[in-house]
Design a protein around this motif. Sequence first.
Motif, mmCIF file in Angstrom:
data_model
loop_
_atom_site.group_PDB
_atom_site.id
_atom_site.type_symbol
_atom_site.label_atom_id
_atom_site.label_comp_id
_atom_site.label_asym_id
_atom_site.label_seq_id
_atom_site.Cartn_x
_atom_site.Cartn_y
_atom_site.Cartn_z
ATOM 1 N N MET A 157 0.827 -1.205 0.000
ATOM 2 C CA MET A 157 0.000 0.000 0.000
ATOM 3 C C MET A 157 0.860 1.253 0.000
ATOM 4 O O MET A 157 0.593 2.214 -0.734
ATOM 5 C CB MET A 157 -0.931 0.011 1.217
ATOM 6 C CG MET A 157 -1.781 1.280 1.311
ATOM 7 S SD MET A 157 -2.922 1.246 2.684
ATOM 8 C CE MET A 157 -4.119 0.103 2.067
ATOM 9 N N VAL A 158 1.936 1.262 0.818
ATOM 10 C CA VAL A 158 2.828 2.412 0.846
ATOM 11 C C VAL A 158 3.434 2.647 -0.530
ATOM 12 O O VAL A 158 3.462 3.766 -1.047
ATOM 13 C CB VAL A 158 3.950 2.206 1.886
ATOM 14 C CG1 VAL A 158 4.986 3.314 1.769
ATOM 15 C CG2 VAL A 158 3.377 2.203 3.291
ATOM 16 N N THR A 159 3.917 1.563 -1.157
ATOM 17 C CA THR A 159 4.540 1.687 -2.471
ATOM 18 C C THR A 159 3.544 2.203 -3.503
ATOM 19 O O THR A 159 3.845 3.111 -4.278
ATOM 20 C CB THR A 159 5.092 0.323 -2.931
ATOM 21 O OG1 THR A 159 6.042 -0.137 -1.968
ATOM 22 C CG2 THR A 159 5.803 0.450 -4.270
ATOM 23 N N PHE A 160 2.351 1.654 -3.517
ATOM 24 C CA PHE A 160 1.350 2.038 -4.512
ATOM 25 C C PHE A 160 0.886 3.477 -4.315
ATOM 26 O O PHE A 160 0.822 4.268 -5.260
ATOM 27 C CB PHE A 160 0.149 1.095 -4.436
ATOM 28 C CG PHE A 160 -0.985 1.493 -5.346
ATOM 29 C CD1 PHE A 160 -0.903 1.308 -6.715
ATOM 30 C CD2 PHE A 160 -2.137 2.075 -4.834
ATOM 31 C CE1 PHE A 160 -1.940 1.687 -7.559
ATOM 32 C CE2 PHE A 160 -3.182 2.458 -5.657
ATOM 33 C CZ PHE A 160 -3.073 2.267 -7.024
ATOM 34 N N ARG A 161 0.592 3.859 -3.071
ATOM 35 C CA ARG A 161 0.019 5.177 -2.817
ATOM 36 C C ARG A 161 1.063 6.295 -2.873
ATOM 37 O O ARG A 161 0.772 7.408 -3.296
ATOM 38 C CB ARG A 161 -0.680 5.201 -1.453
ATOM 39 C CG ARG A 161 -1.847 4.240 -1.348
ATOM 40 C CD ARG A 161 -2.913 4.545 -2.383
ATOM 41 N NE ARG A 161 -3.617 5.779 -2.088
ATOM 42 C CZ ARG A 161 -4.397 6.422 -2.955
ATOM 43 N NH1 ARG A 161 -4.529 5.955 -4.184
ATOM 44 N NH2 ARG A 161 -5.008 7.522 -2.620
#
Length: 229
Positions: free
Chosen positions: A1-5
């Motif tokens: 999620m951190v990478t995507f957002r």
Amino acid sequence: MVTFRVFGPFLFSLGRRYDKADSLFLSMSNHIRDKSTRKEAIWRQQTLLAAFTSSGAKQRINTAAGSVVEEIVTAVKYFADPREEEAIKIAVRRIVKLAAETWRFARLEREMITATMPAVYDQDHEFAGPDYWSAHKTEDTPIASLAGTAVPDERPKLLLRIFPVIHREPKHENLRAADEPPDEGCIYHHGLALYDDAKAVETRREEIKQAAYNPTPLSPASTSSSRGR
């Protein structure tokens, strides 16, 4: 999620000003890219430049960053100590702010720069090979690139990827100078991963083993209460 957002190509430039703006522009980028990498690179660069220099751009970036912080904190708070929720929010806010300030410069490049973190079970991904994922050690800095790190013949089991591979695609031949040699892209940072032989994992495994051998005894008050019922 951190990478995507955090590392989404259009997230901090357009934010939530328009409905699904980041998804729409990402879809357009992929559509153009399927037809011409060169045209997509020029279109993306001009689109992001206009977004970052338009009026209210900084406010949109801050608004998008705030929504990302809340989304990440909401996702992880169920696995964290409730007493540490505010400290976690502050830490996440620092990461997102740094990413928003730094990543915008990378987005203005013509060549696509991406952060990739495949799922643990995804073995077919371009960057899923063990050469891209060095073991994370608590005493090491996660900032310096791990390019060239020696990889043993037999690797332990990968449990969790904790830092993405950050890479730039090759320069298109039409965007290179006449005397410039062919470009094969660049890996700015190799990924970091947690393996089953890591010190933190071994420590936790020992704690679980000790807890199984020595279960917590009931307090006298709990025992008497149970007997009464």
